[in-house]
Scaffold this motif. Structure first.
Motif, PDB file in Angstrom:
ATOM      1  N   PRO A 172       6.291 -14.557 -20.524  1.00  0.00           N
ATOM      2  CA  PRO A 172       7.108 -15.750 -20.766  1.00  0.00           C
ATOM      3  C   PRO A 172       6.526 -16.945 -20.003  1.00  0.00           C
ATOM      4  O   PRO A 172       5.970 -16.790 -18.931  1.00  0.00           O
ATOM      5  CB  PRO A 172       8.476 -15.359 -20.203  1.00  0.00           C
ATOM      6  CG  PRO A 172       8.478 -13.874 -20.187  1.00  0.00           C
ATOM      7  CD  PRO A 172       7.057 -13.456 -19.948  1.00  0.00           C
ATOM      8  N   GLY A 173       6.640 -18.099 -20.563  1.00  0.00           N
ATOM      9  CA  GLY A 173       6.191 -19.328 -19.888  1.00  0.00           C
ATOM     10  C   GLY A 173       4.905 -19.884 -20.432  1.00  0.00           C
ATOM     11  O   GLY A 173       4.880 -20.963 -20.997  1.00  0.00           O
ATOM     12  N   GLN A 174       3.810 -19.159 -20.252  1.00  0.00           N
ATOM     13  CA  GLN A 174       2.520 -19.650 -20.723  1.00  0.00           C
ATOM     14  C   GLN A 174       1.559 -18.484 -20.885  1.00  0.00           C
ATOM     15  O   GLN A 174       1.702 -17.458 -20.238  1.00  0.00           O
ATOM     16  CB  GLN A 174       1.944 -20.689 -19.772  1.00  0.00           C
ATOM     17  CG  GLN A 174       1.613 -20.142 -18.396  1.00  0.00           C
ATOM     18  CD  GLN A 174       1.339 -21.233 -17.394  1.00  0.00           C
ATOM     19  OE1 GLN A 174       1.794 -22.345 -17.552  1.00  0.00           O
ATOM     20  NE2 GLN A 174       0.615 -20.925 -16.359  1.00  0.00           N
ATOM     21  N   ASP A 175       0.580 -18.668 -21.752  1.00  0.00           N
ATOM     22  CA  ASP A 175      -0.429 -17.640 -21.961  1.00  0.00           C
ATOM     23  C   ASP A 175      -1.392 -17.640 -20.784  1.00  0.00           C
ATOM     24  O   ASP A 175      -1.641 -18.673 -20.149  1.00  0.00           O
ATOM     25  CB  ASP A 175      -1.204 -17.917 -23.244  1.00  0.00           C
ATOM     26  CG  ASP A 175      -0.319 -17.854 -24.475  1.00  0.00           C
ATOM     27  OD1 ASP A 175       0.678 -17.109 -24.456  1.00  0.00           O
ATOM     28  OD2 ASP A 175      -0.629 -18.555 -25.458  1.00  0.00           O
ATOM     29  N   LEU A 176      -1.959 -16.461 -20.494  1.00  0.00           N
ATOM     30  CA  LEU A 176      -2.921 -16.314 -19.407  1.00  0.00           C
ATOM     31  C   LEU A 176      -4.207 -15.720 -19.957  1.00  0.00           C
ATOM     32  O   LEU A 176      -4.169 -14.752 -20.728  1.00  0.00           O
ATOM     33  CB  LEU A 176      -2.378 -15.392 -18.315  1.00  0.00           C
ATOM     34  CG  LEU A 176      -1.123 -15.841 -17.595  1.00  0.00           C
ATOM     35  CD1 LEU A 176      -0.596 -14.718 -16.705  1.00  0.00           C
ATOM     36  CD2 LEU A 176      -1.400 -17.085 -16.768  1.00  0.00           C
ATOM     37  N   LEU A 177      -5.339 -16.285 -19.538  1.00  0.00           N
ATOM     38  CA  LEU A 177      -6.635 -15.708 -19.860  1.00  0.00           C
ATOM     39  C   LEU A 177      -6.940 -14.672 -18.785  1.00  0.00           C
ATOM     40  O   LEU A 177      -6.885 -14.983 -17.594  1.00  0.00           O
ATOM     41  CB  LEU A 177      -7.722 -16.779 -19.840  1.00  0.00           C
ATOM     42  CG  LEU A 177      -7.551 -17.957 -20.791  1.00  0.00           C
ATOM     43  CD1 LEU A 177      -8.625 -19.013 -20.520  1.00  0.00           C
ATOM     44  CD2 LEU A 177      -7.612 -17.500 -22.232  1.00  0.00           C
ATOM     45  N   VAL A 178      -7.243 -13.453 -19.183  1.00  0.00           N
ATOM     46  CA  VAL A 178      -7.654 -12.419 -18.241  1.00  0.00           C
ATOM     47  C   VAL A 178      -9.171 -12.466 -18.226  1.00  0.00           C
ATOM     48  O   VAL A 178      -9.829 -12.212 -19.248  1.00  0.00           O
ATOM     49  CB  VAL A 178      -7.143 -11.028 -18.667  1.00  0.00           C
ATOM     50  CG1 VAL A 178      -7.588  -9.966 -17.663  1.00  0.00           C
ATOM     51  CG2 VAL A 178      -5.619 -11.044 -18.812  1.00  0.00           C
ATOM     52  N   VAL A 179      -9.728 -12.840 -17.066  1.00  0.00           N
ATOM     53  CA  VAL A 179     -11.168 -13.073 -16.954  1.00  0.00           C
ATOM     54  C   VAL A 179     -11.768 -12.051 -15.991  1.00  0.00           C
ATOM     55  O   VAL A 179     -11.342 -11.944 -14.840  1.00  0.00           O
ATOM     56  CB  VAL A 179     -11.458 -14.504 -16.456  1.00  0.00           C
ATOM     57  CG1 VAL A 179     -12.951 -14.729 -16.285  1.00  0.00           C
ATOM     58  CG2 VAL A 179     -10.868 -15.528 -17.426  1.00  0.00           C
ATOM     59  N   GLU A 180     -12.760 -11.301 -16.498  1.00  0.00           N
ATOM     60  CA  GLU A 180     -13.495 -10.375 -15.652  1.00  0.00           C
ATOM     61  C   GLU A 180     -14.634 -11.137 -14.994  1.00  0.00           C
ATOM     62  O   GLU A 180     -15.458 -11.759 -15.668  1.00  0.00           O
ATOM     63  CB  GLU A 180     -14.048  -9.207 -16.469  1.00  0.00           C
ATOM     64  CG  GLU A 180     -14.752  -8.175 -15.610  1.00  0.00           C
ATOM     65  CD  GLU A 180     -15.253  -7.006 -16.423  1.00  0.00           C
ATOM     66  OE1 GLU A 180     -16.370  -6.542 -16.128  1.00  0.00           O
ATOM     67  OE2 GLU A 180     -14.533  -6.572 -17.337  1.00  0.00           O
ATOM     68  N   ARG A 181     -14.656 -11.087 -13.685  1.00  0.00           N
ATOM     69  CA  ARG A 181     -15.699 -11.780 -12.923  1.00  0.00           C
ATOM     70  C   ARG A 181     -16.956 -10.915 -12.875  1.00  0.00           C
ATOM     71  O   ARG A 181     -16.894  -9.709 -13.088  1.00  0.00           O
ATOM     72  CB  ARG A 181     -15.181 -12.087 -11.533  1.00  0.00           C
ATOM     73  CG  ARG A 181     -13.938 -12.991 -11.576  1.00  0.00           C
ATOM     74  CD  ARG A 181     -13.385 -13.196 -10.191  1.00  0.00           C
ATOM     75  NE  ARG A 181     -14.347 -13.954  -9.415  1.00  0.00           N
ATOM     76  CZ  ARG A 181     -14.137 -15.191  -8.970  1.00  0.00           C
ATOM     77  NH1 ARG A 181     -12.995 -15.781  -9.201  1.00  0.00           N
ATOM     78  NH2 ARG A 181     -15.050 -15.816  -8.289  1.00  0.00           N
TER      79      ARG A 181
END
Length: 188
Positions: free
Chosen positions: A124-133
């Motif tokens: 909820p709220g906003q989308d998140l990018l899941v980023v592998e470093r």
């Protein structure tokens, strides 16, 4: 390509209508009468949308063959999945399908590599990018215009201007992305 476009909620009334949690920025296209959707779990479908309406700010759908409250309640928590041409893009140039963002390289405005997008999370709220470093860690980046000002699909990357500390956290909670002003959209 398959996109999750909604999740069925509780039954509404006694004639087989259900509430749905919309997970697409194009509900009129994906959830209109006549649309045939596959389901998760698969044994619940496919479902054909017979009618839809908005009631008290919620989308209500009725499916062919679902005629009473019991049948509607049996569909609760079922995911509705639409088939989409992989080349199709959203009408709004500031919106993207998840599959368009996954595997994009992430760089800062000065070109410093951050990592690669592995998935999109939709809390909820906003989308998140899941980023592998590159070091194997993970960082969650709010997908809002203030932090992700540029998405270049042709070049295969997106540019981030992270607030202080956002990229220093690995595997933790994302920094506050601020208000929803400038929120970008992502479909499942």
């Amino acid at each position: 390509m398959q996109l999750v476009v909604a999740r069925i909620g509780r039954a509404h009334g006694i004639r087989g209508e259900v509430t749905v949690e919309v997970r697409t920025d194009e509900p009129e296209l994906r959830l209109g009468p006549g649309a045939v959707l596959t389901t998760d779990p698969p044994e619940a479908g496919p479902l054909t949308i017979e009618a839809g309406r908005v009631h008290s700010g919620r989308l209500l759908l009725r499916f062919a063959g679902v005629r009473d409250r019991s049948a509607a309640e049996a569909l609760r928590n079922t995911l509705l999945i639409a088939e989409v041409d992989p080349e199709e893009t959203p009408e709004d140039p500031e919106e993207f399908y998840d599959h368009q963002l996954v595997d994009l390289d992430v760089v800062t405005a000065d070109g410093t590599p951050v990592g690669r997008v592995t998935e999109i999370s939709h809390p909820p709220g906003q989308d998140l990018l899941v980023v592998e470093r590159a070091d194997g860690g993970e960082v969650l980046i709010p997908f809002v215009h203030a932090i992700v000002p540029e998405v270049d699909l042709a070049a295969g990357h997106l540019v981030v201007t992270p607030p202080p500390g956002l990229l220093d956290v690995t595997g933790g909670e994302p920094a506050d992305g601020g208000s929803d002003d400038g929120a970008r959209g992502s479909d499942l």
